[in-house]
Design an enzyme around this catalytic site. Structure first.
Site, PDB file in Angstrom:
ATOM      1  CG  HIS A  88      41.264 -62.307 134.589  1.00 25.86           C
ATOM      2  ND1 HIS A  88      42.231 -63.093 134.018  1.00 25.86           N
ATOM      3  CD2 HIS A  88      41.238 -61.169 133.840  1.00 25.86           C
ATOM      4  CE1 HIS A  88      42.752 -62.465 132.980  1.00 25.86           C
ATOM      5  NE2 HIS A  88      42.169 -61.290 132.846  1.00 25.86           N
TER       6      HIS A  88
ATOM      7  CB  THR B 113      38.962 -54.908 129.574  1.00 29.06           C
ATOM      8  OG1 THR B 113      38.869 -55.875 130.613  1.00 29.06           O
ATOM      9  CG2 THR B 113      39.138 -53.526 130.168  1.00 29.06           C
TER      10      THR B 113
ATOM     11  CG  ASN C  24      45.497 -62.247 129.745  1.00 27.76           C
ATOM     12  OD1 ASN C  24      46.136 -63.132 129.196  1.00 27.76           O
ATOM     13  ND2 ASN C  24      44.312 -61.844 129.308  1.00 27.76           N
TER      14      ASN C  24
ATOM     15  CG  ASN D 166      50.123 -57.177 132.212  1.00 26.31           C
ATOM     16  OD1 ASN D 166      50.500 -56.067 131.819  1.00 26.31           O
ATOM     17  ND2 ASN D 166      48.845 -57.445 132.444  1.00 26.31           N
TER      18      ASN D 166
ATOM     19  CE1 TYR E  57      45.953 -56.790 134.276  1.00 24.92           C
ATOM     20  CE2 TYR E  57      45.023 -58.581 132.991  1.00 24.92           C
ATOM     21  CZ  TYR E  57      45.500 -57.291 133.073  1.00 24.92           C
ATOM     22  OH  TYR E  57      45.565 -56.495 131.948  1.00 24.92           O
TER      23      TYR E  57
HETATM   24  C1  LIG Z   1      40.116 -55.273 123.885  1.00 23.47           C
HETATM   25  C2  LIG Z   1      40.476 -56.507 124.646  1.00 23.47           C
HETATM   26  C3  LIG Z   1      40.135 -56.588 125.976  1.00 23.47           C
HETATM   27  C4  LIG Z   1      40.403 -57.763 126.705  1.00 23.47           C
HETATM   28  N1  LIG Z   1      39.968 -57.863 127.989  1.00 23.47           N
HETATM   29  C5  LIG Z   1      40.101 -59.028 128.674  1.00 23.47           C
HETATM   30  C6  LIG Z   1      39.526 -59.199 129.962  1.00 23.47           C
HETATM   31  O1  LIG Z   1      38.849 -58.318 130.521  1.00 23.47           O
HETATM   32  N2  LIG Z   1      39.740 -60.391 130.579  1.00 23.47           N
HETATM   33  C7  LIG Z   1      40.447 -61.411 130.009  1.00 23.47           C
HETATM   34  O2  LIG Z   1      40.579 -62.473 130.608  1.00 23.47           O
HETATM   35  N3  LIG Z   1      40.960 -61.284 128.768  1.00 23.47           N
HETATM   36  C8  LIG Z   1      40.786 -60.130 128.084  1.00 23.47           C
HETATM   37  N4  LIG Z   1      41.253 -60.025 126.794  1.00 23.47           N
HETATM   38  C9  LIG Z   1      41.782 -61.219 126.130  1.00 23.47           C
HETATM   39  C10 LIG Z   1      40.648 -61.896 125.306  1.00 23.47           C
HETATM   40  O3  LIG Z   1      39.650 -62.436 126.162  1.00 23.47           O
HETATM   41  C11 LIG Z   1      41.202 -63.027 124.401  1.00 23.47           C
HETATM   42  O4  LIG Z   1      41.857 -63.988 125.184  1.00 23.47           O
HETATM   43  C12 LIG Z   1      42.155 -62.473 123.370  1.00 23.47           C
HETATM   44  O5  LIG Z   1      41.556 -61.419 122.647  1.00 23.47           O
HETATM   45  C13 LIG Z   1      42.606 -63.543 122.383  1.00 23.47           C
HETATM   46  O6  LIG Z   1      41.486 -64.021 121.661  1.00 23.47           O
HETATM   47  P1  LIG Z   1      41.290 -63.602 120.102  1.00 23.47           P
HETATM   48  O7  LIG Z   1      42.555 -64.025 119.390  1.00 23.47           O
HETATM   49  O8  LIG Z   1      40.091 -64.382 119.651  1.00 23.47           O
HETATM   50  O9  LIG Z   1      41.097 -62.130 120.070  1.00 23.47           O
HETATM   51  C14 LIG Z   1      41.059 -58.856 126.074  1.00 23.47           C
HETATM   52  C15 LIG Z   1      41.439 -58.734 124.721  1.00 23.47           C
HETATM   53  C16 LIG Z   1      41.138 -57.592 124.023  1.00 23.47           C
HETATM   54  C17 LIG Z   1      41.502 -57.511 122.562  1.00 23.47           C
END
Ligand SMILES: Cc1cc2nc3c(=O)[nH]c(=O)nc-3n(C[C@H](O)[C@H](O)[C@H](O)COP(=O)(O)O)c2cc1C
Length: 381
Positions: A180, A30, A183, A240, A185
């Site tokens: 989704h 996001t 996290n 959350n 929601y």
């Molecule tokens: C800027 C940002 C926005 C995110 N938006 C979403 C989202 O829209 N939906 C979701 O399921 N997870 C979202 N996440 C979680 C990521 O999909 C991912 O699970 C998380 O960054 C951990 O992976 P990484 O360690 O490779 O960054 C978001 C994470 C970040 C950093």
């Protein structure tokens, strides 16, 4: 029969009806840069186009299934037909470069603010319990508004909203959708007993708390058919204010139930991250990780959270997951699959530009081959 012994991040994989040429997935991220009416913006189209690799899977950031289900200004919507065009533009841009694209759909539930709700209504929640999360309003994170407990009719409405959103995504020409349920929601709020205190058919036992997610999944699969719906869960997530008294039993049941749907994949956020922050000393809470769910879920597993090249190759070669998502590194490395393949250094991400803003730190990160930054300023993954 799964042959895992020789697999790594760059082994091809069949995903539902699609052929992936590698296993580096861009998960939903996001970035809060949609137009004010919830339609995708030009810069979003550019952003996704830049991150496309041939045969690679991109999951578009969460899009709200209802005007009561956003909670973040700048989040795209998929609750009205006017949103279809924006998704089509993103899908077309990804397809033009040979990528595969899924769209994540969300209802944020209690993570919302009355100023983002139609008619200033209270945010929806499974139960009214103390909650100190944040919505995103006028460029900053603000405390959420008090929520109200959903009625059975509200729940049925939201199932239909997920069904309609799934149909709009299909009309937009994406290749699949992701539900989704992680996290913290709405669907996660129903799953976990820290936020679900209901005493009706949607609360209490594990079976009752999973009922809403299973109904939503059934509705989505009724639109899309087999192999084109993914479900995202965060069994160990505390983001959350999520908590559950027995995550092993809860998510074991969810994974087991998902076997009935012929999904494209089950997307599991590993214990090593909480939302978007890497946890320290996460080794001790490995229990509800892909490794465990693999023993229950028989389809394709996508693992996410805190991976680097080495740990990603390891989880695939061990057979504990089939695909690996890289979230934060995809923000700053549009050519991430190529960098991981070649072992090139990675550009550091810019957290201050994660949520809301302009093209700066969004569409201006360069591919390794074209960037002018010296390797000494880059990092490794
Ligand atoms: C800027 C940002 C926005 C995110 N938006 C979403 C989202 O829209 N939906 C979701 O399921 N997870 C979202 N996440 C979680 C990521 O999909 C991912 O699970 C998380 O960054 C951990 O992976 P990484 O360690 O490779 O960054 C978001 C994470 C970040 C950093």
């Amino acid at each position: 029969m799964r042959n895992t012994s020789t697999q790594d991040l760059f082994s091809p994989l069949t995903l539902g009806p699609y052929s992936l040429s590698h296993r580096v997935v861009m998960p939903p991220l996001t970035r809060l840069r949609a137009q004010t009416d919830g339609s995708a913006s030009d810069m979003m189209v550019t952003h996704y186009e830049q991150r496309t690799s041939k045969g690679g899977l991109i999951i578009i950031e969460a899009a709200a299934v209802s005007d009561k289900g956003s909670g973040y200004q700048g989040m795209p919507g998929i609750y009205d037909d006017r949103h279809i065009l924006g998704f089509k533009r993103i899908a077309d841009a990804i397809h033009a470069k040979g990528g595969i694209v899924f769209a994540q759909i969300i209802h944020t539930g209690r993570t919302n603010h009355i100023d983002l709700q139609p008619n200033g209504e209270s945010p929806l929640a499974p139960s009214v319990v103390p909650y100190h999360g944040h919505a995103f309003l006028n460029g900053e994170f603000v405390p959420v508004s008090p929520s109200r407990e959903m009625t059975i009719a509200d729940i049925q409405d939201v199932v239909e909203q997920f069904r309609s959103a799934a149909a709009r995504a299909l009309a937009a020409g994406v290749d699949g959708i992701e539900i989704h349920s992680a996290n913290g929601y709405l669907l996660d709020q129903f799953l976990q007993d820290g936020s679900n205190k209901r005493t009706d058919a949607y609360g209490g036992s594990v079976e009752n708390r999973a009922r809403f997610l299973l109904e939503v999944t059934k509705a989505a699969v009724s639109v899309w058919g087999p192999g084109r719906v993914g479900v995202r869960i965060g069994p160990s997530g505390t983001f959350n204010e999520m908590s559950d008294s027995n995550p092993l039993a809860l998510f074991g049941y969810v994974a087991e139930q998902m076997n009935a749907f012929d999904l494209a994949y089950l997307h599991v956020i590993e214990p090593r991250v909480a939302g978007d922050v890497t946890k320290q000393n996460a080794e001790n809470d490995e229990v509800v990780a892909s490794k465990y769910l693999r023993t229950i879920y028989r389809g394709t597993l996508l693992a996410a959270g805190g991976f680097d090249r080495e740990s990603a190759n390891e989880i695939i070669s061990k057979g504990d997951a089939d695909l690996v998502a890289f979230g934060r590194y995809f923000t700053s490395n549009p050519d991430l699959p190529e960098r991981l393949k070649q072992g090139y250094p990675l550009t550091a991400y810019e957290r201050s530009a994660f949520w809301g803003g302009t093209e700066r730190f969004y569409t201006d990160f360069q591919a390794y081959a074209t960037q002018s930054v010296p390797d000494s300023m880059l990092t490794t993954a």
